[in-house]
Enzyme design. Structure first.
Site, PDB file in Angstrom:
ATOM      1  N   GLU A 281       0.854  -1.190   0.000  1.00 14.19           N
ATOM      2  CA  GLU A 281       0.000   0.000   0.000  1.00 14.19           C
ATOM      3  C   GLU A 281       0.890   1.240   0.000  1.00 14.19           C
ATOM      4  O   GLU A 281       1.790   1.345   0.848  1.00 14.19           O
ATOM      5  CB  GLU A 281      -0.891  -0.020   1.257  1.00 14.19           C
TER       6      GLU A 281
ATOM      7  N   GLU B 239      -3.789  -6.876   3.138  1.00 13.17           N
ATOM      8  CA  GLU B 239      -2.540  -7.418   3.678  1.00 13.17           C
ATOM      9  C   GLU B 239      -2.361  -8.908   3.395  1.00 13.17           C
ATOM     10  O   GLU B 239      -1.272  -9.370   3.051  1.00 13.17           O
ATOM     11  CB  GLU B 239      -2.453  -7.174   5.194  1.00 13.17           C
TER      12      GLU B 239
ATOM     13  N   GLN C  98       2.017  -2.159   5.814  1.00  8.59           N
ATOM     14  CA  GLN C  98       2.286  -0.754   6.093  1.00  8.59           C
ATOM     15  C   GLN C  98       2.671  -0.482   7.555  1.00  8.59           C
ATOM     16  O   GLN C  98       3.579   0.292   7.828  1.00  8.59           O
ATOM     17  CB  GLN C  98       1.076   0.080   5.695  1.00  8.59           C
TER      18      GLN C  98
ATOM     19  N   ASP D 173       1.171  -3.201  13.215  1.00 12.18           N
ATOM     20  CA  ASP D 173      -0.145  -3.502  13.807  1.00 12.18           C
ATOM     21  C   ASP D 173      -1.049  -4.263  12.845  1.00 12.18           C
ATOM     22  O   ASP D 173      -1.933  -4.997  13.267  1.00 12.18           O
ATOM     23  CB  ASP D 173      -0.841  -2.197  14.212  1.00 12.18           C
ATOM     24  N   TYR D 174      -0.845  -4.068  11.543  1.00  7.42           N
ATOM     25  CA  TYR D 174      -1.729  -4.698  10.559  1.00  7.42           C
ATOM     26  C   TYR D 174      -1.203  -6.033  10.051  1.00  7.42           C
ATOM     27  O   TYR D 174      -1.803  -6.659   9.180  1.00  7.42           O
ATOM     28  CB  TYR D 174      -2.020  -3.724   9.405  1.00  7.42           C
TER      29      TYR D 174
ATOM     30  N   HIS E 251      -0.878   2.273  16.070  1.00  6.14           N
ATOM     31  CA  HIS E 251       0.358   2.617  15.352  1.00  6.14           C
ATOM     32  C   HIS E 251       1.566   2.551  16.279  1.00  6.14           C
ATOM     33  O   HIS E 251       2.551   3.235  16.086  1.00  6.14           O
ATOM     34  CB  HIS E 251       0.267   4.023  14.729  1.00  6.14           C
TER      35      HIS E 251
END
Ligand SMILES: Cc1ncc(C[n+]2csc(CCOP(=O)(O)OP(=O)(O)O)c2C)c(N)n1
Length: 802
Positions: free
Chosen positions: A493, A524, A546, A549-550, A591
């Site tokens: 992304e 993701e 990115q 956390d993701y 984040h």
């Protein structure tokens, strides 16, 4: 010779059709026999492809050398028809035969129905995949074959469109390869199915997905699985509007209709291969004559009418009727084929079983012989004789039976010394070694391209090396990498046009083109899948998540697919994927994540690298690209604008794995940390010095592998105290580091104080600087924790602060 016109262009001879009929029958017999083997106790579990035979024959007709399959446990007929699985190998897998020669898909590691071809030779090097019919290695989680399927198809696009890859004919001939996916109708309910379908539509890649629709997912019927009960109906919006428009071609065909299936696959594969258009083939009206698996019977949930319909529309029965109606054969001839198929299966089952049993029998015989010898010499003859007797009586032994018996017998003779005992111990050690190879090997690459074998090349700095933002170090590194290696591409992304959210790829899309540095949708799981599939086809993807956390969106596929790929194929496949992400500490609940314990515990089989700055990160990219292994590289979110010097060899220098770095020498305590915490710990160490405490600070740099040469233990030997600090939850990666050092490395011997951990709070950090300060370990926390340890040891020298 009769021929059957199944389409405008395709004429099948009676011979070919009867050969298909034979394969279908052999496959059905294999399913029926396999189920019996499980019920007889010769295998633990069975799941079979009955009811799906004819559709798979049709698909196999158009599967060419160079193509890839990413499918699931129902695909045995396809594997037989493409010649990638023999009947004997099929049964060898059912019995869990651990020999790669006998069971090439997984060497007995996966339950039956988990197929895969050996993409690598014995040295772990790529075979010529363009000359072979390839299958990526199946996994059990439903729909998890979909993310990698996107990447297998994406590789064809890159090979066709990027002229710099034209020479890689070992992997592709002009991107002509189709990635064939298969999935059960119920598994299309999974999110990753829809994500993958959308991604391939956006990418316009040669991905052909067949949905085997038998109306159920175990016991749950279609109306609970799919809106309107039909996957092709709800995906109709993906249909291309025009010949050159974007989207899918969608086919719907009945799973018992042999000529229609041949026709559908011919058309489907052609458009997919030639035009790189993704295709959905919805194969309806399939059956499952024996029910889902050996775990239960379908009479419990299918109505009488449904069961009657299933036997009426059984694809084998229908194929037979069609052959007879078209006078392609006589009933007697078909009867004979059916009888021969039964015999072939019986023979293959017998051969597979005998080979499996023989491979174990030797161990058992040797153990019995050595135990008899021991009994003759031992004061515990009665106990040992009982053990031997039990082993001898076991007519269906498995490997552990002999090992268990020997280990038990050795307990009785622990204070006896004789040659028979020594021989028995020798046998046990050798057998344990062999079983380690059978059951525990290949979690990581064992080739000469293992990341652990990459030579260290130190970073070099010109005297006038300029101080730049950290992100510029990475940018220079990626520039050099993209220039030197056309196999490398980066996706994610915001990675393309703006060069990622922190601009480490800034300007590189302009320089190298959209195929090398590419934006993706927010997806993701399939970003990772896109990388896995491409890596399986000889490319070197850098796939970006990115924010750390993701990573949770992708952790399942990393865990279930990439991380265990070498292991579950016993070195037969590899996907040297680099996952790039950034994390630890920035702002707020989503984040600032540092869920390192979760990662470490779920992706063993990948390397986990946690550089403290962008120079170290650059070195890790260089290292990993020299190896054939997958890695997760976690950059420090708050480090892109900190100043660093650019090494003059930024594209070449490497940082070795498993080698911590001592950032600061000290004598009173060892502080072990990594990532963003390095700076905080270094600040604290400076302040501690003002109060007479000398802290040695060690950056572990890589968590998997961890401190291979036990540098941390050596440090503790000197300081006798240790603190493990990070930003994970309590009991997360600090607990892991403590286990590695205190238990694994045996550093407890050198400790004069209790080993301690300092981590973040159990909750995630609230937004704002105060949220960070009161949630994550800060300089004062580190100072006081260390001070308290020393206070406890020497209260007079270090009086209580408050
Ligand atoms: C993620 C996940 N959830 C549940 C299961 C258990 N499970 C195995 S097969 C299956 C049903 C799949 O049905 P379908 O996709 O229609 O394929 P079929 O077996 O009918 O060919 C389920 C629920 C699983 N393997 N993976």
């Amino acid at each position: 010779m009769h021929t059957a016109e199944v389409s405008n262009t395709q004429k099948l001879t009676a011979e070919e059709i009867l050969q298909d009929y034979r394969i279908a029958w052999e496959s059905r017999q294999a399913s029926l026999t396999g189920r019996k083997e499980v019920f007889m106790g010769k295998a633990k579990f069975g799941i079979f492809g009955d009811g799906k035979e004819v559709a798979q024959l049709a698909m196999a007709k158009f599967f060419k050398a160079g193509d890839f399959r990413s499918g699931y446990y129902r695909d045995q007929t396809f594997m037989f028809a493409t010649g990638e699985l023999s009947l004997q190998e099929y049964f060898a897998q059912l019995y869990a035969h651990t020999d790669v020669e006998a069971e090439p898909s997984t060497a007995g590691r996966a339950m039956n129905g988990h197929f895969g071809t050996r993409l690598l030779d014995e040295e772990g090097k790529w075979r010529n995949l363009s000359e072979r019919k390839n299958s990526s290695s199946d996994i059990s989680p439903t729909a998890s074959q979909m993310p990698r399927l996107v990447g297998l198809a994406y590789a064809s696009k890159l090979y066709r469109q990027n002229p710099d890859l034209q020479h890689m004919t070992q992997f592709s001939v002009n991107g002509n390869e189709v990635a064939f996916g298969t999935i059960g109708n119920a598994s299309t309910s999974e999110g990753m199915f829809f994500e993958a379908i959308n991604a391939a539509g956006v990418l316009q890649v040669p991905m052909l997905v067949s949905v085997w629709d038998d109306g159920y997912g175990i016991s749950v019927p279609a109306q609970y699985q799919t809106t309107k009960g039909s996957i092709s109906e709800i995906l109709a919006g993906f249909q291309r509007d025009s010949q050159d428009g974007q989207g899918y071609e969608i086919f719907k065909v009945k799973g018992w209709d042999y000529p229609a299936l041949c026709e559908a696959y011919e058309a489907a594969v052609r458009v997919c291969r030639e035009q790189h258009v993704p295709v959905l083939v919805h194969v309806e009206e399939l059956t499952q004559p024996q029910g889902h698996s050996t775990s239960g019977s379908h009479e419990r949930y299918k109505s009488k009418e449904r069961l009657e319909w299933e036997s009426e529309f059984d694809c084998l029965k229908k194929m037979r009727e069609w052959i007879l109606e078209n006078e392609l054969s006589t009933a007697e001839q078909l009867d004979q084929i059916e009888a021969e198929a039964k015999n072939a299966v019986r023979e293959a089952r017998g051969n597979a079983w005998n080979a499996f049993a023989a491979s174990i029998k030797d161990d058992q015989d040797e153990a019995i012989q050595l135990l008899d010898n021991l009994a003759a010499k031992s004061a515990h003859v009665t106990e040992i004789a009982t053990i031997v007797e039990e082993l001898r009586k076991n007519t269906v032994p498995i490997r552990s039976d002999a090992v268990k018996a020997v280990r038990k017998a050795l307990r009785y003779v622990r204070d006896e010394q004789n040659e028979a005992k020594r021989e028995l111990i020798g046998w046990l050690e050798q057998t344990l070694g062999e079983n380690a190879d059978r059951f525990n090997s290949y979690l990581y690459s064992q080739s000469d391209e293992s990341a652990l074998l990459v030579d260290e090349v130190k970073a070099e700095f010109d005297e006038d090396a300029q101080q730049v933002d950290g992100r510029e170090v990475l940018q220079a590194c990626f520039d050099a990498i993209l220039a030197r290696d056309p196999r490398v591409f980066a996706i994610g992304e915001d990675v393309g046009k703006i060069g990622d959210v922190n601009q480490a790829f800034a300007g590189l899309q302009d320089k190298y083109g959209e195929l090398r540095v590419t934006d993706t949708g927010i997806r993701e799981c399939t970003i990772i899948g896109q990388g896995i599939g491409a890596a399986l086809r000889g490319l070197r993807p850098i796939t970006e998540i990115q924010y750390l956390d993701y990573l949770l969106y992708a952790i399942q596929i990393l865990s279930d697919d990439v991380a265990c790929l070498q292991y579950r194929t016993k070195g037969g496949q590899k996907a040297p994927l680099i996952v790039r992400t950034r994390g630890h500490r920035l702002e707020g609940i989503w984040h600032s994540g540092s869920p390192i314990g979760m990662i470490l515990n779920s992706i063993r089989g990948m390397h986990v690298l946690v550089p403290r700055d962008m120079t170290q990160a650059a070195g890790f990219y260089n290292t990993m690209l020299k190896s054939d292994e997958p890695a997760l590289i976690i950059e420090c979110l708050n480090g892109y604008r900190l100043k660093e010097r650019i090494p003059s060899n930024v594209g070449e220098f490497t940082v070795p794995l498993g080698k911590p770095e001592i950032l600061r020498e000290g004598t009173d305590i060892t502080i072990v940390t990594y990532g963003s915490m390095c700076r905080i710990v270094m600040d604290a160490a400076k302040q501690l010095e003002d109060f007479g405490i000398s802290a040695e600070v060690i950056d572990v740099q890589t968590l998997l592998p961890f401190d291979i040469e036990h540098m941390i233990s050596d440090s503790i030997r000197k300081t006798n105290r240790v603190l493990f600090a990070d930003e994970d939850v309590p009991g997360g990666a600090t607990a892991y580091m403590m286990q590695q050092v205190v238990d694994e490395q045996g550093a407890w011997r050198w400790l004069d104080s209790k080993p301690q951990c300092l981590s973040a709070h159990a909750h995630r950090p609230p937004y704002g600087s105060d949220g960070d300060y009161f949630s994550k370990p800060n300089v004062e926390d580190v100072f006081e924790t260390v001070y308290d340890i020393l206070h406890e040891a020497e209260p007079d020298k270090y009086p209580v602060i408050y």
